[in-house]
Design a protein around this motif. Structure first.
Motif, PDB file in Angstrom:
ATOM      1  N   SER A  17       0.817  -1.203   0.000  1.00 43.72           N
ATOM      2  CA  SER A  17       0.000   0.000   0.000  1.00 43.72           C
ATOM      3  C   SER A  17       0.860   1.267   0.000  1.00 43.72           C
ATOM      4  O   SER A  17       0.589   2.223  -0.731  1.00 43.72           O
ATOM      5  N   THR A  18       1.896   1.288   0.805  1.00 44.11           N
ATOM      6  CA  THR A  18       2.774   2.452   0.869  1.00 44.11           C
ATOM      7  C   THR A  18       3.513   2.639  -0.448  1.00 44.11           C
ATOM      8  O   THR A  18       3.623   3.761  -0.955  1.00 44.11           O
ATOM      9  N   ASP A  20       2.446   1.665  -3.351  1.00 42.12           N
ATOM     10  CA  ASP A  20       1.419   2.137  -4.288  1.00 42.12           C
ATOM     11  C   ASP A  20       1.212   3.645  -4.147  1.00 42.12           C
ATOM     12  O   ASP A  20       1.078   4.360  -5.136  1.00 42.12           O
ATOM     13  N   LYS A  21       1.178   4.135  -2.908  1.00 42.29           N
ATOM     14  CA  LYS A  21       0.992   5.572  -2.672  1.00 42.29           C
ATOM     15  C   LYS A  21       2.171   6.372  -3.213  1.00 42.29           C
ATOM     16  O   LYS A  21       1.986   7.435  -3.812  1.00 42.29           O
ATOM     17  N   HIS A  22       3.378   5.872  -2.995  1.00 41.03           N
ATOM     18  CA  HIS A  22       4.551   6.546  -3.548  1.00 41.03           C
ATOM     19  C   HIS A  22       4.450   6.625  -5.070  1.00 41.03           C
ATOM     20  O   HIS A  22       4.771   7.655  -5.665  1.00 41.03           O
ATOM     21  N   ARG A  23       3.991   5.571  -5.705  1.00 40.94           N
ATOM     22  CA  ARG A  23       3.841   5.572  -7.163  1.00 40.94           C
ATOM     23  C   ARG A  23       2.778   6.583  -7.583  1.00 40.94           C
ATOM     24  O   ARG A  23       2.974   7.351  -8.520  1.00 40.94           O
ATOM     25  N   HIS A  24       1.681   6.630  -6.869  1.00 40.25           N
ATOM     26  CA  HIS A  24       0.596   7.552  -7.181  1.00 40.25           C
ATOM     27  C   HIS A  24       1.048   9.013  -7.087  1.00 40.25           C
ATOM     28  O   HIS A  24       0.713   9.836  -7.944  1.00 40.25           O
ATOM     29  N   TYR A  25       1.799   9.343  -6.038  1.00 37.83           N
ATOM     30  CA  TYR A  25       2.231  10.717  -5.817  1.00 37.83           C
ATOM     31  C   TYR A  25       3.528  11.075  -6.545  1.00 37.83           C
ATOM     32  O   TYR A  25       3.975  12.212  -6.488  1.00 37.83           O
ATOM     33  N   GLY A  26       4.138  10.102  -7.202  1.00 35.19           N
ATOM     34  CA  GLY A  26       5.357  10.367  -7.940  1.00 35.19           C
ATOM     35  C   GLY A  26       6.597  10.475  -7.072  1.00 35.19           C
ATOM     36  O   GLY A  26       7.600  11.046  -7.497  1.00 35.19           O
ATOM     37  N   LYS A  33       5.155  -0.053 -16.823  1.00 38.85           N
ATOM     38  CA  LYS A  33       3.816  -0.626 -17.021  1.00 38.85           C
ATOM     39  C   LYS A  33       3.926  -1.613 -18.173  1.00 38.85           C
ATOM     40  O   LYS A  33       4.321  -1.252 -19.273  1.00 38.85           O
TER      41      LYS A  33
END
Length: 72
Positions: A17-18, A20-26, A33
């Motif tokens: 989850s963490t 994933d969040k780092h990926r989302h926020y760049g 991909k």
């Protein structure tokens, strides 16, 4: 070598989850991909860990980030 998200998170010592969040926020490591799959090169994970190495609790970058959050 390329690894998927769950293995990459374990490799860097974070939860999926963490990461994933780092990926989302760049703010995370570079990733690729492949269709709908996300994969990380181990060399990119290693580089990200080195880039985020700290020698103390606070750094100049941390102070700027905190100041911008307080101002918001």
């Amino acid at each position: 070598m390329n690894i998927r998200v769950r293995a990459a998170a374990e490799y860097v010592g974070l939860s999926k989850s963490t990461l994933d969040k780092h990926r989302h926020y760049g703010t995370g490591p570079r990733y690729y991909k492949l269709g709908r799959s996300v994969v990380y090169a181990v060399s990119d994970l290693d580089a990200w860990l080195v880039e985020n190495t700290r020698t103390g609790t606070w750094s100049a970058n941390d102070n700027r980030a905190n100041a911008s959050q307080v101002a918001a």
